[in-house]
Write a protein that holds these residues in place. Sequence first.
Motif, mmCIF file in Angstrom:
data_model
loop_
_atom_site.group_PDB
_atom_site.id
_atom_site.type_symbol
_atom_site.label_atom_id
_atom_site.label_comp_id
_atom_site.label_asym_id
_atom_site.label_seq_id
_atom_site.Cartn_x
_atom_site.Cartn_y
_atom_site.Cartn_z
ATOM 1 N N SER A 37 0.824 -1.209 0.000
ATOM 2 C CA SER A 37 0.000 0.000 0.000
ATOM 3 C C SER A 37 0.857 1.257 0.000
ATOM 4 C CB SER A 37 -0.933 -0.001 1.212
ATOM 5 O OG SER A 37 -1.810 -1.099 1.177
ATOM 6 N N SER A 38 1.953 1.243 0.787
ATOM 7 C CA SER A 38 2.836 2.409 0.851
ATOM 8 C C SER A 38 3.500 2.668 -0.503
ATOM 9 C CB SER A 38 3.907 2.195 1.925
ATOM 10 O OG SER A 38 3.316 2.025 3.198
ATOM 11 N N LEU A 39 3.977 1.594 -1.144
ATOM 12 C CA LEU A 39 4.566 1.755 -2.472
ATOM 13 C C LEU A 39 3.551 2.306 -3.463
ATOM 14 C CD1 LEU A 39 6.707 -1.522 -2.808
ATOM 15 C CD2 LEU A 39 7.557 0.820 -2.572
ATOM 16 N N GLY A 40 2.308 1.825 -3.357
ATOM 17 C CA GLY A 40 1.262 2.312 -4.255
ATOM 18 C C GLY A 40 0.980 3.785 -4.056
ATOM 19 N N ILE A 41 0.908 4.221 -2.790
ATOM 20 C CA ILE A 41 0.626 5.633 -2.500
ATOM 21 C C ILE A 41 1.775 6.511 -2.992
ATOM 22 C CG2 ILE A 41 0.322 7.309 -0.638
ATOM 23 C CD1 ILE A 41 -1.128 5.066 0.926
ATOM 24 N N ILE A 42 3.025 6.073 -2.746
ATOM 25 C CA ILE A 42 4.187 6.845 -3.205
ATOM 26 C C ILE A 42 4.192 6.947 -4.726
ATOM 27 C CG2 ILE A 42 6.707 6.833 -3.360
ATOM 28 C CD1 ILE A 42 6.712 5.514 -0.573
#
Length: 379
Positions: free
Chosen positions: A18-23
């Motif tokens: 999820s963090s990679l997606g948001i970044i």
Amino acid sequence: MLTSDFTFYSLLVPSIMSSLGIIMLCISHYNDLPHYLSSYAYALILFGLAILLNTILSGSALIEISSLVAILYFLSCAFHSKAIYERLTVDYLWPTYIYLISLGAFGIYYYTQVTADQTARLLIIGMTTAAIYLHRPIVFLRTPTRLRIDRYLKIFTFVTAVIAIGRAIVLTALLNDEGFVAHYEPAWAFTQLLLLLIELIFLGMFISCAILDLVLKLEQERYRDPLTGLLNRRGLEAYIQKINSDPDLQHAVLMADLDHFKSVNDRYGHQVGDLVLQHISQIFKANIRKKDQVSRIGGEEFLIVLPNIQKDAAFKIAERIRLQLEDTPLQHEQQHIDLTISIGVSFFKDPAEIEEAILAADQGLYQAKQMGRNQIQSA
């Protein structure tokens, strides 16, 4: 509602995804970045959310929202597939995505709340995943790739579809009761790590594709004429430096100039004049070899370099260009704009002699103009 089995480590994979997606979603909003980055960002966010729900919810809670979790997961696969298809310039079909997602979600609902059957659920997830990634298999397979990394992306997409089905078959063989796979720590941990590895590989590929696109764009701006896409003078110089200097090889230079181009601009306007230049550029590209290059060196003046070629073959290429342009008038607003071209030809062996060859080709072009245009002359 929450399961007591999950730990900090079990939350690691969905949090990373999820963090990679948001970044990536934030980065993709910058100008001139390809659309497939944002599509893949949505895929990572949805995928992370689906895994998170599978990890933290108890079996009874998962039964209640099994269709929602399935929709989130299948939707993430659809956005992932969309990113791949956008990168490879293959038309993706949202109606097909929606049909497959609906079919898969209904199957999960049926085999969760109507008839509890984990084997069926696993097989539905694997088959639906593969179908979403390869919802246009023939077109996907036949579409040519521009770069080597695009071929790798295509191959790994097929590998991912195979892994999705293989994972379902393996888990079906290992797990025999009616529990949820998320609550079998060894199998679930291995599955999460495998999914994370696959997503990291795709992430690396997409970032590499975006970097290569940026490099190619900068190269295009540096070495290409923006109107025609042909080499500019700087690009021509870079190309000439790569010509083989073997004294046994002969190379040709064609200097070409559109006849009466000024009268076309005066009669139809500069916008049509630009269309004429793009038209002749396409004719050049269609009649030269892959290793040849065309450069726009002036308003309507072009230089064609034909490395390692015999005299007869060079004149044949020049004649094909002249004839096709003569036989292919520009069609504009129901008007036929007849065009002709004059070409001068010269030859050289050492790349250091190309300036003299260009001057000789220019002299041949001058002779062609003086002798009535629409012809080929060698100085």
